[in-house]
Design an enzyme around this catalytic site. Structure first.
Site, PDB file in Angstrom:
ATOM      1  N   LYS A 139      17.033  31.351  78.649  1.00  0.00           N
ATOM      2  CA  LYS A 139      16.918  31.562  77.201  1.00  0.00           C
ATOM      3  C   LYS A 139      15.883  30.583  76.680  1.00  0.00           C
ATOM      4  O   LYS A 139      15.710  29.500  77.244  1.00  0.00           O
ATOM      5  CB  LYS A 139      18.259  31.291  76.507  1.00  0.00           C
ATOM      6  CG  LYS A 139      18.370  31.884  75.131  1.00  0.00           C
ATOM      7  CD  LYS A 139      18.861  33.309  75.208  1.00  0.00           C
ATOM      8  CE  LYS A 139      18.901  33.994  73.872  1.00  0.00           C
ATOM      9  NZ  LYS A 139      19.593  35.301  73.981  1.00  0.00           N
ATOM     10  N   ASP A 179      15.366  37.993  70.577  1.00  0.00           N
ATOM     11  CA  ASP A 179      16.689  37.570  70.114  1.00  0.00           C
ATOM     12  C   ASP A 179      16.514  37.382  68.601  1.00  0.00           C
ATOM     13  O   ASP A 179      15.590  37.960  68.014  1.00  0.00           O
ATOM     14  CB  ASP A 179      17.147  36.277  70.831  1.00  0.00           C
ATOM     15  CG  ASP A 179      18.631  35.981  70.629  1.00  0.00           C
ATOM     16  OD1 ASP A 179      19.471  36.614  71.281  1.00  0.00           O
ATOM     17  OD2 ASP A 179      18.958  35.109  69.783  1.00  0.00           O
TER      18      ASP A 179
HETATM   19  P1  NDP Z   1      17.828  39.685  64.178  1.00  0.00           P
HETATM   20  O1  NDP Z   1      16.933  38.547  63.929  1.00  0.00           O
HETATM   21  O2  NDP Z   1      17.259  41.059  64.261  1.00  0.00           O
HETATM   22  O3  NDP Z   1      18.984  39.738  63.089  1.00  0.00           O
HETATM   23  C1  NDP Z   1      19.844  38.658  62.915  1.00  0.00           C
HETATM   24  C2  NDP Z   1      20.798  38.966  61.778  1.00  0.00           C
HETATM   25  O4  NDP Z   1      21.810  37.980  61.748  1.00  0.00           O
HETATM   26  C3  NDP Z   1      20.122  38.931  60.420  1.00  0.00           C
HETATM   27  O5  NDP Z   1      20.780  39.804  59.543  1.00  0.00           O
HETATM   28  C4  NDP Z   1      20.328  37.478  60.016  1.00  0.00           C
HETATM   29  O6  NDP Z   1      20.282  37.223  58.621  1.00  0.00           O
HETATM   30  C5  NDP Z   1      21.714  37.218  60.541  1.00  0.00           C
HETATM   31  N1  NDP Z   1      21.864  35.790  60.839  1.00  0.00           N
HETATM   32  C6  NDP Z   1      21.117  35.053  61.693  1.00  0.00           C
HETATM   33  N2  NDP Z   1      21.498  33.767  61.685  1.00  0.00           N
HETATM   34  C7  NDP Z   1      22.497  33.712  60.782  1.00  0.00           C
HETATM   35  C8  NDP Z   1      23.316  32.664  60.322  1.00  0.00           C
HETATM   36  N3  NDP Z   1      23.158  31.413  60.786  1.00  0.00           N
HETATM   37  N4  NDP Z   1      24.260  32.961  59.399  1.00  0.00           N
HETATM   38  C9  NDP Z   1      24.409  34.236  58.917  1.00  0.00           C
HETATM   39  N5  NDP Z   1      23.660  35.268  59.328  1.00  0.00           N
HETATM   40  C10 NDP Z   1      22.732  35.009  60.234  1.00  0.00           C
HETATM   41  O7  NDP Z   1      18.610  39.320  65.527  1.00  0.00           O
HETATM   42  P2  NDP Z   1      19.430  40.273  66.503  1.00  0.00           P
HETATM   43  O8  NDP Z   1      20.048  41.386  65.756  1.00  0.00           O
HETATM   44  O9  NDP Z   1      18.567  40.565  67.663  1.00  0.00           O
HETATM   45  O10 NDP Z   1      20.562  39.268  67.019  1.00  0.00           O
HETATM   46  C11 NDP Z   1      21.859  39.198  66.435  1.00  0.00           C
HETATM   47  C12 NDP Z   1      22.841  38.603  67.425  1.00  0.00           C
HETATM   48  O11 NDP Z   1      22.886  39.433  68.598  1.00  0.00           O
HETATM   49  C13 NDP Z   1      22.497  37.204  67.950  1.00  0.00           C
HETATM   50  O12 NDP Z   1      23.698  36.501  68.186  1.00  0.00           O
HETATM   51  C14 NDP Z   1      21.810  37.492  69.285  1.00  0.00           C
HETATM   52  O13 NDP Z   1      21.886  36.381  70.165  1.00  0.00           O
HETATM   53  C15 NDP Z   1      22.648  38.656  69.762  1.00  0.00           C
HETATM   54  N6  NDP Z   1      22.055  39.510  70.782  1.00  0.00           N
HETATM   55  C16 NDP Z   1      20.848  40.108  70.596  1.00  0.00           C
HETATM   56  C17 NDP Z   1      20.318  40.928  71.560  1.00  0.00           C
HETATM   57  C18 NDP Z   1      19.060  41.678  71.354  1.00  0.00           C
HETATM   58  O14 NDP Z   1      18.715  42.491  72.226  1.00  0.00           O
HETATM   59  N7  NDP Z   1      18.353  41.503  70.264  1.00  0.00           N
HETATM   60  C19 NDP Z   1      21.004  41.130  72.845  1.00  0.00           C
HETATM   61  C20 NDP Z   1      22.307  40.515  72.919  1.00  0.00           C
HETATM   62  C21 NDP Z   1      22.777  39.727  71.925  1.00  0.00           C
HETATM   63  P3  NDP Z   1      18.976  36.539  57.981  1.00  0.00           P
HETATM   64  O15 NDP Z   1      17.928  37.607  58.004  1.00  0.00           O
HETATM   65  O16 NDP Z   1      19.389  36.105  56.617  1.00  0.00           O
HETATM   66  O17 NDP Z   1      18.636  35.377  58.858  1.00  0.00           O
HETATM   67  O1  2IT Z   2      21.277  37.716  74.363  1.00  0.00           O
HETATM   68  C1  2IT Z   2      20.667  38.621  74.981  1.00  0.00           C
HETATM   69  O2  2IT Z   2      21.184  39.214  75.930  1.00  0.00           O
HETATM   70  C2  2IT Z   2      19.333  38.989  74.509  1.00  0.00           C
HETATM   71  N1  2IT Z   2      18.858  38.429  73.530  1.00  0.00           N
HETATM   72  C3  2IT Z   2      18.521  40.008  75.271  1.00  0.00           C
HETATM   73  C4  2IT Z   2      17.888  39.397  76.487  1.00  0.00           C
HETATM   74  C5  2IT Z   2      16.920  40.289  77.226  1.00  0.00           C
HETATM   75  O3  2IT Z   2      16.306  39.750  78.151  1.00  0.00           O
HETATM   76  O4  2IT Z   2      16.767  41.461  76.905  1.00  0.00           O
END
Ligand code: NDP
Ligand code: 2IT
Length: 459
Positions: A139, A179
């Protein structure tokens, strides 16, 4: 040591191993509370299993897995639109390569620090092992805040970040992805700079655009996978998403496609959030409203409050959605976004299923509440593994120099989520029939990596 850890141990010997291990980890990694939390949860699940399999204990597999193979920390200087020099910090935590190249996302958020990336990298090792695909865990990211930055600023930051990172990654070494704060735009800028520096068009990042090596379904994969996993859990109770009221947090990549899939399966999503507050739409966030959210968040980069203004929904500033009555809760924002009180409110309101799109969104005492009440609870490392799974499929397609159809990739994703669920059942089913998905995911993820490490000697 929490009470669950003490309760789950059957001898003073186990207790002393667990306590000594955690005390040592905390003193070697001071102040990294999220890392301690992630390792502690895994340790609780593994204590009995390791005790029953002395080969893992003797080879100090857990101790080795909790120590990153390599960590790179670097300066990222860039120039903003006013011509001012800015300095951020970049990281890549290369946690474990026993079963494949390091693989995992990049997070750009002002709260990023070493402890948070170590927790995410540690979780990733188990998650990637569960996917059935050959991927190690890593990561990275930066304390850079993409909010309120112009495209030009984001590009210059990404180019500077990749100028250093490019020395450490490669399609057979370490393959980053997105992420929080890293989506298609950022992956494009990062890929372009890597290609330019190396003079090489290669699958060094996943989440690429469709025209330049990306996989269909990768944007959708984490959200779809989280819902497929929840659906598998519901099936164990002969239940489904049909007619279910669903609360979702976040409004980014994972939340958006979680909402899309819940709608498809006949459920009704009534909340979304961002770091400023949440919206409640009792009529449900249908396909048209979701289109508005996607434009608002992905193109306009606005706040979720605008949804409430547009559709006459309720807006709760500085609050989280867990007080809203629901059947299924899908946290898709960030770590530790459901605490013990909120977990209890969810249960009291009749919530029967929680599937984590985000990484570690529930605090340890919230998890205790779920387990005590024996609800269906899918921890992030199992439930959100769909994203990295399709990243693995993107790597396969890049190696083959081919691309698969939407249906083919979605079929693979569905099968992988079913396999992960089956692994959790295999390792997590208790004598009374209750499936402890936390134990299932932790032990199931551990075995493959541990066996590979044993086979490869002291690495
Ligand atoms: P994005 O940046 O697309 O969206 C993040 C969302 O979460 C936004 O709505 C953001 O609000 C909110 N957010 C972020 N930080 C905070 C906080 N501290 N408090 C409240 N709201 C918060 O990210 P993703 O959708 O990609 O990721 C969301 C979650 O999913 C994370 O935990 C990530 O690690 C996990 N994840 C993502 C994967 C992926 O493929 N993208 C894979 C597996 C897990 P704001 O815009 O106000 O910051
Ligand atoms: O938390 C996760 O699994 C991710 N942000 C996606 C990682 C990836 O390599 O697609």
């Amino acid at each position: 040591m929490t009470s669950t850890m003490t309760n789950s141990m059957t001898s003073a010997h186990k207790s002393s191993f667990g306590e000594e291990f955690m005390n040592n980890l905390i003193s070697r990694n001071p102040g990294e509370v999220e890392f301690h939390q992630a390792v502690h949860e895994v340790t609780e699940s593994l204590l009995d299993f390791i005790e029953d399999n002395p080969k893992y204990k003797n080879a100090k597999i857990l101790e080795r897995m909790a120590e990153a193979e390599r960590i790179i920390i670097f300066r990222v200087p860039w120039v903003d639109d006013k011509g001012e020099v800015r300095v951020n910090r970049g990281y890549r935590v290369e946690m474990n390569s026993a079963i494949g190249p390091y693989k995992g996302g990049l997070r750009f958020h002002p709260t990023v620090n070493l402890g948070i990336l170590k927790f995410l990298a540690f979780e990733q090792v188990f998650k990637n092992s569960l996917t059935t695909l050959p991927m190690g865990g890593g990561k990275g990211g930066s304390d850079f805040d993409p909010k309120q930055k112009t495209d030009g600023e984001v590009m210059r930051f990404c180019q500077s970040f990749m100028t250093e990172l490019s020395k450490h990654i490669g399609p057979n070494t370490d393959v980053p992805a997105g992420d929080i704060g890293v989506g298609g735009r950022e992956i494009g800028f990062l890929f372009g700079q890597y290609k330019r520096l190396r003079n090489e068009f290669t699958g060094v990042l996943t989440g690429k655009g469709r025209e330049w090596g990306g996989s269909l379904i990768r944007p959708e994969a984490t959200g779809y996978g989280t819902v497929y996993f929840a659906d598998e859990m519901l099936k164990t109770k002969k239940d489904s998403f049909k007619g279910k009221i669903v609360t979702v947090s976040g409004s980014g990549n994972v939340a958006q496609f979680t909402t899309e899939k819940v709608n498809e399966l006949g459920g009704k999503v009534v909340t979304l959030s961002d770091s400023s507050g949440f919206i409640y739409d009792s009529n449900g966030i249908d396909a048209d409203k979701l289109k508005f959210v996607m434009r608002l968040k992905n193109i306009k980069r606005g706040r979720i409050e605008e949804y409430a203004k547009k559709f006459g929904a309720e807006y709760y500033p500085n609050e989280r959605p867990w007080k809203i009555k629901c059947d299924v809760a899908l946290p898709c924002a960030t770590q530790n976004e459901i605490n013990k009180e909120e977990a209890q409110i969810l249960i009291n309101n009749g919530c029967i299923c929680i599937s984590e799109g985000a990484n570690m969104p529930s605090t340890p005492d919230a998890v205790e509440v779920y387990l005590e009440n024996k609800i269906l609870y899918g921890p992030g490392k199992a439930a959100n593994a769909g994203g990295v799974s399709v990243s693995g499929l993107e790597m396969s397609q890049n190696s083959l120099r081919m691309s698969w159809t939407r249906e083919e990739v979605d079929g693979h994703l569905k099968r992988i989520m079913e396999d992960i669920h089956a692994t959790c059942v295999k390792y997590g089913k208790k004598q009374d029939g209750f499936i402890n998905y936390v134990d299932g995911a932790n032990i199931g993820g551990f075995v493959k990596v541990a066996e590979a490490m044993l086979a490869q000697g002291l690495v």
